[in-house]
Design a protein around this motif. Sequence first.
Motif, PDB file in Angstrom:
ATOM      1  N   GLN A  80     -65.174  19.491  33.171  1.00  0.00           N
ATOM      2  CA  GLN A  80     -63.215  19.211  33.152  1.00  0.00           C
ATOM      3  C   GLN A  80     -62.902  18.733  34.793  1.00  0.00           C
ATOM      4  N   ASP A  81     -61.805  17.802  34.785  1.00  0.00           N
ATOM      5  CA  ASP A  81     -61.350  17.258  36.421  1.00  0.00           C
ATOM      6  C   ASP A  81     -59.910  17.328  35.241  1.00  0.00           C
ATOM      7  N   VAL A  82     -58.924  18.265  36.324  1.00  0.00           N
ATOM      8  CA  VAL A  82     -57.661  18.040  36.075  1.00  0.00           C
ATOM      9  C   VAL A  82     -56.923  18.091  37.102  1.00  0.00           C
ATOM     10  N   LEU A  83     -56.004  17.332  36.841  1.00  0.00           N
ATOM     11  CA  LEU A  83     -54.879  16.944  37.692  1.00  0.00           C
ATOM     12  C   LEU A  83     -53.360  17.176  37.831  1.00  0.00           C
ATOM     13  N   LEU A  84     -52.786  18.787  38.053  1.00  0.00           N
ATOM     14  CA  LEU A  84     -51.100  18.800  38.035  1.00  0.00           C
ATOM     15  C   LEU A  84     -50.668  18.366  39.440  1.00  0.00           C
ATOM     16  N   GLN A  85     -49.354  17.834  38.988  1.00  0.00           N
ATOM     17  CA  GLN A  85     -48.640  16.734  40.457  1.00  0.00           C
ATOM     18  C   GLN A  85     -47.580  17.038  39.975  1.00  0.00           C
ATOM     19  N   TYR A  86     -46.405  17.289  41.197  1.00  0.00           N
ATOM     20  CA  TYR A  86     -44.936  17.901  40.734  1.00  0.00           C
ATOM     21  C   TYR A  86     -44.449  17.355  42.192  1.00  0.00           C
ATOM     22  N   SER A  87     -43.017  16.800  42.349  1.00  0.00           N
ATOM     23  CA  SER A  87     -42.300  16.055  43.174  1.00  0.00           C
ATOM     24  C   SER A  87     -40.915  16.097  42.646  1.00  0.00           C
ATOM     25  N   ALA A  88     -40.260  17.044  42.606  1.00  0.00           N
ATOM     26  CA  ALA A  88     -39.018  17.700  42.650  1.00  0.00           C
ATOM     27  C   ALA A  88     -38.049  16.357  43.315  1.00  0.00           C
ATOM     28  N   ALA A  89     -38.783  15.731  44.227  1.00  0.00           N
ATOM     29  CA  ALA A  89     -37.314  14.130  44.507  1.00  0.00           C
ATOM     30  C   ALA A  89     -37.720  12.912  43.286  1.00  0.00           C
ATOM     31  N   LYS A  90     -36.381  13.181  42.995  1.00  0.00           N
ATOM     32  CA  LYS A  90     -36.152  11.956  42.248  1.00  0.00           C
ATOM     33  C   LYS A  90     -36.042  10.385  42.497  1.00  0.00           C
ATOM     34  N   GLY A  91     -37.751   9.559  43.420  1.00  0.00           N
ATOM     35  CA  GLY A  91     -36.925   8.646  43.430  1.00  0.00           C
ATOM     36  C   GLY A  91     -38.293   7.525  43.234  1.00  0.00           C
ATOM     37  N   PRO A  92     -38.930   6.613  44.591  1.00  0.00           N
ATOM     38  CA  PRO A  92     -39.314   5.893  43.837  1.00  0.00           C
ATOM     39  C   PRO A  92     -41.577   6.337  43.578  1.00  0.00           C
ATOM     40  N   LEU A  93     -41.839   7.091  43.791  1.00  0.00           N
ATOM     41  CA  LEU A  93     -42.834   7.282  43.194  1.00  0.00           C
ATOM     42  C   LEU A  93     -42.783   8.362  42.397  1.00  0.00           C
ATOM     43  N   GLN A  94     -43.477   7.791  41.077  1.00  0.00           N
ATOM     44  CA  GLN A  94     -43.589   8.012  39.876  1.00  0.00           C
ATOM     45  C   GLN A  94     -44.749   8.454  39.799  1.00  0.00           C
ATOM     46  N   THR A 127     -50.083  12.788  30.664  1.00  0.00           N
ATOM     47  CA  THR A 127     -48.236  12.968  30.035  1.00  0.00           C
ATOM     48  C   THR A 127     -47.806  11.598  30.657  1.00  0.00           C
ATOM     49  N   PRO A 128     -47.028  11.727  29.925  1.00  0.00           N
ATOM     50  CA  PRO A 128     -46.054  10.082  30.037  1.00  0.00           C
ATOM     51  C   PRO A 128     -45.473  10.140  31.532  1.00  0.00           C
ATOM     52  N   TYR A 129     -44.976   8.533  32.002  1.00  0.00           N
ATOM     53  CA  TYR A 129     -44.670   8.526  33.071  1.00  0.00           C
ATOM     54  C   TYR A 129     -43.934   7.153  33.441  1.00  0.00           C
ATOM     55  N   GLU A 130     -43.326   6.941  34.226  1.00  0.00           N
ATOM     56  CA  GLU A 130     -42.968   5.696  34.993  1.00  0.00           C
ATOM     57  C   GLU A 130     -43.643   4.827  35.587  1.00  0.00           C
ATOM     58  N   ALA A 131     -44.961   4.623  34.651  1.00  0.00           N
ATOM     59  CA  ALA A 131     -45.280   3.490  36.108  1.00  0.00           C
ATOM     60  C   ALA A 131     -45.264   2.692  36.282  1.00  0.00           C
ATOM     61  N   GLY A 132     -45.453   2.182  37.472  1.00  0.00           N
ATOM     62  CA  GLY A 132     -44.976   0.807  37.548  1.00  0.00           C
ATOM     63  C   GLY A 132     -45.780  -0.441  37.172  1.00  0.00           C
ATOM     64  N   ALA A 133     -44.520  -1.074  37.134  1.00  0.00           N
ATOM     65  CA  ALA A 133     -45.156  -1.729  36.801  1.00  0.00           C
ATOM     66  C   ALA A 133     -46.117  -3.359  38.129  1.00  0.00           C
ATOM     67  N   TYR A 134     -46.134  -3.911  37.153  1.00  0.00           N
ATOM     68  CA  TYR A 134     -47.592  -4.920  38.268  1.00  0.00           C
ATOM     69  C   TYR A 134     -47.007  -6.043  38.034  1.00  0.00           C
ATOM     70  N   ALA A 135     -46.940  -6.982  39.489  1.00  0.00           N
ATOM     71  CA  ALA A 135     -46.315  -7.802  39.779  1.00  0.00           C
ATOM     72  C   ALA A 135     -47.223  -9.240  39.901  1.00  0.00           C
ATOM     73  N   PRO A 136     -47.771  -9.744  39.650  1.00  0.00           N
ATOM     74  CA  PRO A 136     -48.760 -10.520  39.346  1.00  0.00           C
ATOM     75  C   PRO A 136     -48.609 -12.096  40.582  1.00  0.00           C
ATOM     76  N   LEU A 137     -47.086 -12.065  40.707  1.00  0.00           N
ATOM     77  CA  LEU A 137     -47.282 -13.116  41.867  1.00  0.00           C
ATOM     78  C   LEU A 137     -46.568 -12.280  43.374  1.00  0.00           C
ATOM     79  N   LEU A 138     -47.333 -10.920  43.556  1.00  0.00           N
ATOM     80  CA  LEU A 138     -47.319 -10.038  44.739  1.00  0.00           C
ATOM     81  C   LEU A 138     -48.484  -9.459  44.350  1.00  0.00           C
ATOM     82  N   PHE A 139     -49.485  -9.741  43.858  1.00  0.00           N
ATOM     83  CA  PHE A 139     -50.682  -8.843  43.187  1.00  0.00           C
ATOM     84  C   PHE A 139     -50.423  -7.483  44.147  1.00  0.00           C
ATOM     85  N   SER A 140     -48.991  -7.203  43.406  1.00  0.00           N
ATOM     86  CA  SER A 140     -48.854  -5.439  43.315  1.00  0.00           C
ATOM     87  C   SER A 140     -47.930  -4.466  42.735  1.00  0.00           C
TER      88      SER A 140
END
Length: 206
Positions: A80-94, A127-140
């Motif tokens: 079993q490999d479990v990762l719990l993580q939390y950030s109080a900041a509502k910024g760009p890191l999702q 769990t659900p989260y706002e994953a970053g969108a892939y920008a193919p023109l930037l490869f990022s």
Amino acid sequence: LYSSSFFTWQQSFRHSLLTRISLQYLNKATRSSVTLYHTLLTRYVYLDTTWHPQQDSHVISLEQAHIQQGLHWRYWISEQDVLLQYSAAKGPLQLPLLAVISRWGYERALFKRRLLSAIGMEWRYHTPYEAGAYAPLLFSYVTQTTEKIRNFPRPSLYVNFRVKTFRASVSFEELQQLFTRNTILYPGYAAPNFLIHFGFHWMFVN
């Protein structure tokens, strides 16, 4: 300065700083470990929703707990490999609050230990989260706040064999797609459909 056929940026940022403190507990008897992380991201640089680079003016605090456990009983294995993580900041890191990789298997040596076999199942979930969108023109990846990625657990079944220097494996992946929709990795990008992987490896020794 960044320039391409589609974008031209000319911006100046201060140096980013990452500070991390970790504490680990390791128990060899139970084959388990717990690692706690406290991370500070200062002047975090990211791509915003308009695909332009920005630098966050706040200090982002991230708390994480990484739990690993491997149980072996006779021929049965549970990892079993479990990762719990939390950030109080509502910024760009999702990030997802919980991410799990679980493996259950049966391993045994047959025919006077000449044949090593393993069969089992592995599943992954977050769990659900706002994953970053892939920008193919930037490869990022760029920040997005309009879509939460929600998926079923992703199970796979595997069978492995080894005879001396020959190894063979077959895996059945993305089993959940036999009865539900495609798994969405990032907005607009789905995981492959149900598939079967074959693998062979033969090492010759002179």
